[in-house]
Design an enzyme around this catalytic site. Structure first.
Site, mmCIF file in Angstrom:
data_model
loop_
_atom_site.group_PDB
_atom_site.id
_atom_site.type_symbol
_atom_site.label_atom_id
_atom_site.label_comp_id
_atom_site.label_asym_id
_atom_site.label_seq_id
_atom_site.Cartn_x
_atom_site.Cartn_y
_atom_site.Cartn_z
ATOM 1 C CG HIS A 153 -1.897 0.994 1.401
ATOM 2 N ND1 HIS A 153 -1.630 2.282 1.794
ATOM 3 C CD2 HIS A 153 -3.227 0.938 1.194
ATOM 4 C CE1 HIS A 153 -2.766 2.967 1.834
ATOM 5 N NE2 HIS A 153 -3.750 2.183 1.476
ATOM 6 C CG ASP A 230 0.660 -2.099 6.031
ATOM 7 O OD1 ASP A 230 -0.291 -2.251 6.821
ATOM 8 O OD2 ASP A 230 0.572 -1.441 4.982
ATOM 9 C CD GLN A 233 -6.930 -4.331 4.466
ATOM 10 O OE1 GLN A 233 -7.847 -5.029 4.927
ATOM 11 N NE2 GLN A 233 -7.139 -3.100 4.032
ATOM 12 C CE LYS A 256 -7.535 -0.194 6.480
ATOM 13 N NZ LYS A 256 -8.114 0.363 5.262
ATOM 14 C CB CYS A 396 -3.725 3.303 -1.560
ATOM 15 S SG CYS A 396 -4.929 4.592 -1.308
HETATM 16 N N1 C6P Z 1 -6.365 0.560 2.904
HETATM 17 C C1 C6P Z 1 -8.217 0.191 1.399
HETATM 18 O O1 C6P Z 1 -9.332 0.464 0.934
HETATM 19 P P1 C6P Z 1 -4.929 3.773 7.329
HETATM 20 O O2 C6P Z 1 -5.579 4.599 6.275
HETATM 21 O O3 C6P Z 1 -3.709 4.451 7.907
HETATM 22 O O4 C6P Z 1 -5.870 3.254 8.362
HETATM 23 O O5 C6P Z 1 -4.424 2.444 6.572
HETATM 24 C C2 C6P Z 1 -3.594 2.548 5.456
HETATM 25 C C3 C6P Z 1 -3.345 1.203 4.880
HETATM 26 C C4 C6P Z 1 -2.076 0.660 4.997
HETATM 27 N N2 C6P Z 1 -1.813 -0.578 4.562
HETATM 28 C C5 C6P Z 1 -2.758 -1.347 3.984
HETATM 29 C C6 C6P Z 1 -2.400 -2.738 3.557
HETATM 30 C C7 C6P Z 1 -4.060 -0.853 3.839
HETATM 31 O O6 C6P Z 1 -4.996 -1.615 3.289
HETATM 32 C C8 C6P Z 1 -4.356 0.464 4.272
HETATM 33 C C9 C6P Z 1 -5.713 1.061 4.036
HETATM 34 C C10 C6P Z 1 -7.692 1.010 2.548
HETATM 35 O O7 C6P Z 1 -7.542 -0.729 0.953
HETATM 36 C C11 C6P Z 1 -7.760 2.477 2.257
HETATM 37 S S1 C6P Z 1 -6.744 2.939 0.888
#
Ligand code: C6P
Length: 443
Positions: A153, A230, A233, A256, A396
């Site tokens: 991401h 990371d 997910q 999440k 993203c």
């Molecule tokens: N992915 C998706 O629709 P935040 O925004 O900081 O809570 O998480 C960012 C992020 C980082 N790593 C991974 C693997 C993610 O999936 C995400 C967030 C969302 O896939 C929003 S783009």
């Protein structure tokens, strides 16, 4: 790992959610009682565009159970005050709730060094930026190497690009194979004496692939480098035990995993955090301030400048309590059975391209796909008219899109409250797409 039910849980005040009222649905390996769980989620019970909502956008964010909503409202109704500052009753209660929430989340992920290793942040993105800026700024120099993967991401790419530009470090990449897996056979070639850190996602948001973190951690350690995972997910869809994963940093988000937005956490090994400089300066994170310099508060507060998201922490702990009650391993199994069913049903479309591993056992609840005949945004728009919420775009993860030669995909993502009927509605909606756009070339 032992997870005593109440050890370290936030103190139970009058405003705390009634934990006995949540819906843990049976023994550890029993299937989920999805209908019972759904009753805990008010937002699921609404019509959208004249149809019952089928919420299949859980990788973007999840819906919140009543226990989380009650915890948030209860905090603001009864305990609201700033933390660590006042000696009055409300401030004491707010501090207890905030720090109790930290205990609960640290215990839930099995933080080997306990609460001092759990830093509250705004979410995964801020957690990774914290490590890149603080650890990266202090430890990287010209010629050092950071290994990333094409699966990341942007939140696990751009912070490393920024620190690499500042320090002269070099970025190297593990590539993807045709089935959406990391080509881990490349890793030994990429690791060398200049490698300082490997940053890798636990689970891909664009493909659903679950990565073998432990295997990577062992290899990375052999080469004297650090591993950042990371977990955006990961933690929501997968049991997490930091000790078993063997990583050095783990970043995750509350929203999440059924918690509020704007709160998340960074777990890091204590000795790393102790050696790292502060990320931001301000109140809460200092010990003594003088005219030209200051000293820092002890962990974890050294990394928490300013008034924190107190209610968010309380809400995230309530979400963890709920998820733990249901059982993360059961959640993953449920998602994998929905993915298996979705892969089977989507194969009815001859012109469909499905991204990621074909074995549902290698995935969490994400299915990304493309139809020859319609753009992902058109697909998502038509599904929305039928009450089916999915996401379309690059998610993203532009390096993933580039790898597979597309600019965007449609993505359905499942969670513990989704059903096979909702998968059927997704497939029916794609049937509508085909009647509008035609069958596509593969048919
Ligand atoms: N992915 C998706 O629709 P935040 O925004 O900081 O809570 O998480 C960012 C992020 C980082 N790593 C991974 C693997 C993610 O999936 C995400 C967030 C969302 O896939 C929003 S783009």
């Amino acid at each position: 790992m032992t997870r005593p039910e109440q050890a370290g849980a936030p103190p139970r005040t009058e405003s705390s959610p009634d934990r006995d009222a949540r819906s843990p649905a049976g023994p550890p390996d029993a299937p989920l009682d999805v209908q019972a769980l759904r009753r805990d989620f008010p937002a699921l019970h609404q019509d959208v565009n004249g149809h019952p909502l089928a919420y299949l956008d859980n990788a973007a964010t999840t819906q919140k159970p009543r226990a989380v909503l009650d915890a948030l409202m209860g905090f603001y109704e009864a305990d609201n005050a700033n933390v660590h500052r006042g000696i009055h009753e409300l401030s004491r209660r707010a501090t207890e709730a905030y720090e109790g929430a930290r205990d609960r989340v640290a215990e839930w992920i099995g933080a080997p060094g306990g609460r001092e290793e759990l830093i509250w942040t705004r979410g995964t993105t801020e957690s990774i930026n914290l490590v890149a800026a603080s650890w990266g700024g202090a430890n990287l120099s010209e010629g050092d190497e950071i290994v990333l993967t094409e699966m990341e991401h942007h939140s696990n790419l751009v912070p490393w690009q920024l620190v690499a530009q500042r320090t002269g470090a070099r970025l190297r990449y593990v590539e993807l194979d045709d089935d959406g897996r990391l080509r881990l056979e490349q890793l030994p070639e990429l690791l060398n004496a200049r490698t300082r850190l490997v940053a890798m996602t636990h689970v891909s948001n664009a493909l659903g692939t679950i990565n073998p973190v432990r295997e990577v951690a062992d290899l990375v350690r052999e080469h004297g480098a650090l591993l950042l995972v990371d977990g955006a997910q990961g933690a929501a869809h997968h049991p997490v035990d930091i000790g078993a994963l063997g990583c050095d940093f783990y970043a995750f988000s509350g929203h999440k995993l059924m918690g509020p937005t704007g709160i998340g956490a960074l777990w890091a090994r204590k000795e790393l955090l102790e050696a790292m400089p502060p990320y931001q300066g301000g109140g809460e994170m200092i010990r003594v301030v003088e005219r030209d310099a200051s000293t820092w508060a002890a962990l974890p507060h050294k990394f928490e400048a300013g008034t924190p998201n107190i209610a968010g922490a309380v809400g995230m702990a309530a979400a963890v309590e709920y998820l733990d009650g249901v059982g993360p391993a059961r959640v993953l199994r449920h998602e994998q059975s929905l993915v298996g069913y979705a892969l089977e049903r989507l194969a009815e479309f001859a012109d469909i391209r499905i991204f990621g591993p074909s074995d549902p056992g290698e995935r969490s609840g994400v299915v990304s796909f493309a139809l020859d005949s319609a753009h992902p945004h058109d697909i998502a728009t038509i599904l929305d008219t039928e009450g089916v919420a999915i996401r379309a775009g690059h998610h993203c993860a532009q390096l993933v899109m580039r790898r597979y030669g597309v600019s965007a995909t449609s993505r359905a993502s499942f969670y513990l409250y989704n059903t096979r009927e909702e998968v059927d509605r997704l497939v029916d909606g794609l049937g509508t797409v085909r009647t509008i756009f035609g069958p596509g070339e593969g048919s």
